[in-house]
Design a protein around this motif. Structure first.
Motif, mmCIF file in Angstrom:
data_model
loop_
_atom_site.group_PDB
_atom_site.id
_atom_site.type_symbol
_atom_site.label_atom_id
_atom_site.label_comp_id
_atom_site.label_asym_id
_atom_site.label_seq_id
_atom_site.Cartn_x
_atom_site.Cartn_y
_atom_site.Cartn_z
ATOM 1 N N SER A 1 0.823 -1.211 0.000
ATOM 2 C CA SER A 1 0.000 0.000 0.000
ATOM 3 C C SER A 1 0.857 1.261 0.000
ATOM 4 N N VAL A 2 1.941 1.248 0.780
ATOM 5 C CA VAL A 2 2.732 2.467 0.956
ATOM 6 C C VAL A 2 3.740 2.680 -0.161
ATOM 7 N N ILE A 3 3.982 1.665 -0.971
ATOM 8 C CA ILE A 3 4.778 1.902 -2.180
ATOM 9 C C ILE A 3 4.152 3.040 -2.983
ATOM 10 N N ASN A 4 2.817 3.176 -2.854
ATOM 11 C CA ASN A 4 2.120 4.256 -3.569
ATOM 12 C C ASN A 4 2.669 5.634 -3.208
ATOM 13 N N GLY A 5 3.229 5.770 -1.990
ATOM 14 C CA GLY A 5 3.790 7.060 -1.599
ATOM 15 C C GLY A 5 4.905 7.516 -2.508
ATOM 16 N N THR A 6 5.683 6.568 -3.042
ATOM 17 C CA THR A 6 6.730 6.913 -4.014
ATOM 18 C C THR A 6 6.248 6.676 -5.444
ATOM 19 N N LEU A 7 5.291 5.770 -5.611
ATOM 20 C CA LEU A 7 4.789 5.482 -6.951
ATOM 21 C C LEU A 7 4.012 6.656 -7.536
ATOM 22 N N LEU A 8 3.188 7.317 -6.712
ATOM 23 C CA LEU A 8 2.335 8.388 -7.234
ATOM 24 C C LEU A 8 3.128 9.587 -7.764
ATOM 25 N N PRO A 9 4.118 10.112 -7.035
ATOM 26 C CA PRO A 9 4.905 11.190 -7.648
ATOM 27 C C PRO A 9 5.651 10.727 -8.885
ATOM 28 N N HIS A 10 6.046 9.456 -8.910
ATOM 29 C CA HIS A 10 6.687 8.895 -10.107
ATOM 30 C C HIS A 10 5.717 8.892 -11.288
ATOM 31 N N LEU A 11 4.484 8.413 -11.061
ATOM 32 C CA LEU A 11 3.491 8.374 -12.134
ATOM 33 C C LEU A 11 3.083 9.780 -12.558
ATOM 34 N N ARG A 12 3.033 10.694 -11.609
ATOM 35 C CA ARG A 12 2.703 12.086 -11.946
ATOM 36 C C ARG A 12 3.727 12.651 -12.929
ATOM 37 N N SER A 13 5.001 12.295 -12.731
ATOM 38 C CA SER A 13 6.055 12.762 -13.613
ATOM 39 C C SER A 13 5.995 12.062 -14.967
ATOM 40 N N VAL A 14 5.805 10.744 -14.957
ATOM 41 C CA VAL A 14 5.807 9.962 -16.206
ATOM 42 C C VAL A 14 4.650 10.354 -17.109
ATOM 43 N N PHE A 15 3.438 10.502 -16.530
ATOM 44 C CA PHE A 15 2.254 10.783 -17.330
ATOM 45 C C PHE A 15 1.854 12.258 -17.324
ATOM 46 N N ALA A 16 2.686 13.128 -16.698
ATOM 47 C CA ALA A 16 2.432 14.571 -16.643
ATOM 48 C C ALA A 16 1.025 14.859 -16.110
ATOM 49 N N LEU A 17 0.730 14.361 -14.898
ATOM 50 C CA LEU A 17 -0.600 14.470 -14.306
ATOM 51 C C LEU A 17 -0.705 15.685 -13.392
ATOM 52 N N SER A 18 -1.917 16.194 -13.233
ATOM 53 C CA SER A 18 -2.181 17.216 -12.215
ATOM 54 C C SER A 18 -2.308 16.521 -10.864
ATOM 55 N N TYR A 19 -2.374 17.298 -9.767
ATOM 56 C CA TYR A 19 -2.560 16.699 -8.450
ATOM 57 C C TYR A 19 -3.898 15.971 -8.370
ATOM 58 N N PHE A 20 -4.923 16.548 -9.003
ATOM 59 C CA PHE A 20 -6.234 15.915 -9.002
ATOM 60 C C PHE A 20 -6.187 14.574 -9.722
ATOM 61 N N GLU A 21 -5.532 14.526 -10.891
ATOM 62 C CA GLU A 21 -5.421 13.277 -11.646
ATOM 63 C C GLU A 21 -4.588 12.248 -10.890
ATOM 64 N N THR A 22 -3.576 12.721 -10.168
ATOM 65 C CA THR A 22 -2.784 11.820 -9.341
ATOM 66 C C THR A 22 -3.645 11.246 -8.221
ATOM 67 N N GLY A 23 -4.479 12.084 -7.618
ATOM 68 C CA GLY A 23 -5.382 11.623 -6.567
ATOM 69 C C GLY A 23 -6.395 10.614 -7.070
ATOM 70 N N LEU A 24 -6.770 10.715 -8.353
ATOM 71 C CA LEU A 24 -7.719 9.760 -8.916
ATOM 72 C C LEU A 24 -7.139 8.349 -8.951
ATOM 73 N N ILE A 25 -5.813 8.248 -9.138
ATOM 74 C CA ILE A 25 -5.183 6.927 -9.100
ATOM 75 C C ILE A 25 -5.388 6.320 -7.717
ATOM 76 N N GLU A 26 -5.179 7.109 -6.691
ATOM 77 C CA GLU A 26 -5.401 6.647 -5.324
ATOM 78 C C GLU A 26 -6.865 6.314 -5.098
ATOM 79 N N SER A 27 -7.755 7.090 -5.727
ATOM 80 C CA SER A 27 -9.185 6.837 -5.568
ATOM 81 C C SER A 27 -9.566 5.476 -6.137
ATOM 82 N N VAL A 28 -9.030 5.133 -7.305
ATOM 83 C CA VAL A 28 -9.315 3.836 -7.912
ATOM 84 C C VAL A 28 -8.829 2.714 -7.000
ATOM 85 N N TRP A 29 -7.688 2.921 -6.377
ATOM 86 C CA TRP A 29 -7.147 1.946 -5.425
ATOM 87 C C TRP A 29 -8.168 1.657 -4.328
#
Length: 429
Positions: free
Chosen positions: A40-68
């Motif tokens: 679960s906590v790998i997401n703490g480093t995964l989300l900023p990584h995915l935000r950079s890779v896919f050029a996401l906004s904070y809201f779009e990054t939060g949506l990944i967590e929401s799907v989780w």
């Protein structure tokens, strides 16, 4: 509804008399708590990584967590029914198998550089974790004396947080440190080629995770786990009609408490790296910020061991109230105090929210008796409150990351209310 007269005492007596045989089972279950905390906590480093890779906004990054967390919402009640059909041990093995499949999907997502495969794979992993949570949490709470349930569950949850701490180090060195986005200052524009190269960084970490999960599934399948006591078995359909979860105030209000304490934890864990990387806070690279994130999870680990000890001599409701005040104070510092002090305030929140989940869970199932399985499923379903992390992302996009931590303060305030009043069982229950 209350247990029949003498039922609780009988279960407690049996558990105490047979306590030594539960030691190996608790040790094995602690490894499950460790592993799902780790993933679960790998997401703490995964989300900023995915935000950079896919050029996401904070809201779009939060949506990944929401799907989780939607995975928890959809899987929890079916999980309770599955446990009824196949038993706790097979359910634990099944949950680990599902998590293994999702982890392998993350390798495919990295290879294809696919946002949607990433989303689907994380959803599968979360469904597997939901099944583990529905099975393992009530198991730990009821196999020992009922008067120490809160302390026992908090202690085992401490191993969950140990996995959290190691997950951040794992993600820091195997994800962020191996990427351009993770080792440059926040706001640096990456080329398409750099982002595509960064995407491959998650292949090795999730391969390691999949192998460990497969091994753990084999061990659980081969283990000899004790059966739950008679008070937690499913009752007959005729008797079940006279029972209702909604008569238990501590359960219903506890579901809200679980949703909000998870939201507080995920909101800090998901946005911590981006928050402290800002020039107005600590001006760190994402890789360096991950080091401080380990202090946040480390505070949770220490808090759970400390809380487990305190609950042996102090009423769990009072301990929960104290920790809620700590979390609320730390989050308000992050909102209103600029500079590195804001970062340390946010780190303190980890200590405050450390015991919230296990303490609320144990208080919420207190007195459920034969409804423990369904009550557990309802509580695990409430973990879906973490899906509201996207709201915090929306606040961050519109007003700044620091204002989003007002959500954390509000969640802590509710937990304080639950500790002082909401956790009291309904008189007739």
């Amino acid at each position: 509804m209350a247990l029949p007269p003498g039922s609780t005492a009988t279960v407690a007596h049996n558990d105490v008399a047979g306590a030594p045989r539960y030691g190996p089972a608790l040790t094995l279950l602690a490894s499950l708590f460790f592993m799902w905390g780790f993933i679960s906590v790998i997401n703490g480093t995964l989300l900023p990584h995915l935000r950079s890779v896919f050029a996401l906004s904070y809201f779009e990054t939060g949506l990944i967590e929401s799907v989780w967390f939607i995975g928890y919402l959809l899987a929890s009640i079916p999980a309770a029914r599955l446990i009824e059909r196949i038993g706790y041990q097979r359910a634990l093995t099944t949950g680990l198998a599902v998590m293994t499949i999702g982890s392998l999907g993350m390798i495919l997502a990295a290879w294809q550089v696919s946002y949607w495969i990433t989303i689907a794979s994380l959803f599968i992993v979360s469904c597997g974790i939901a099944l583990l949570q529905v099975a393992a949490n009530p198991y730990v709470a009821v196999i020992g004396p009922p008067e120490s349930a809160e302390s026992r569950l908090t202690l085992v949850q401490a191993f969950n947080t140990t996995g959290d701490v190691l997950a951040i180090l794992f993600g820091k060195y195997l994800i962020l440190a191996r990427t351009t986005g993770g080792t440059t200052a926040q706001g640096t524009e990456l080329t398409h080629a750099q982002r595509m190269a960064d995407a491959q960084a998650t292949e090795l970490p999730y391969l390691i995770v999949a192998i460990v999960l497969a091994i753990l599934a084999f061990l659980i399948a081969r283990a000899k786990l004790p059966a739950l006591g008679a008070a937690t078995r499913r009752v007959s359909a005729e008797e079940r009609r006279s029972l209702s979860l909604f008569r238990h105030r501590n359960l219903i209000l506890g579901c809200v408490g679980i949703a909000l304490c998870v939201l507080a934890e995920i909101g800090v864990g998901s946005y911590f790296i981006n928050f402290v990387s800002q020039p107005s806070v600590a001006n760190l690279t994402q890789e360096h910020a991950a080091t401080y994130l380990t202090l946040f999870w480390g505070g949770m680990m220490v808090g759970r061991f400390l809380g487990a000890g305190l609950m042996r001599t102090i009423a769990p409701e009072r301990v929960l109230a104290l920790f809620a005040l700590i979390a609320m104070g730390g989050s308000l510092v992050a909102v209103f105090v600029p500079g590195p002090v804001a970062m340390y305030g946010l780190i303190t929140v980890g200590l405050g929210i450390s015991i919230m989940f296990p303490a609320i869970f144990a208080l919420a199932i207190r007195g459920l008796g034969p409804l423990t399985e369904e009550g557990s499923g309802l509580l695990i379903m409430s973990i879906a409150g973490g899906a509201l992390a996207s709201i915090q992302g929306k606040i961050a996009d519109g007003y700044g990351l620091h204002w989003g931590f007002l959500v954390t303060a509000a969640c802590s305030l509710y937990v304080l209310f639950y500790a002082l009043w909401g956790s009291r069982p309904t008189p007739r229950a």
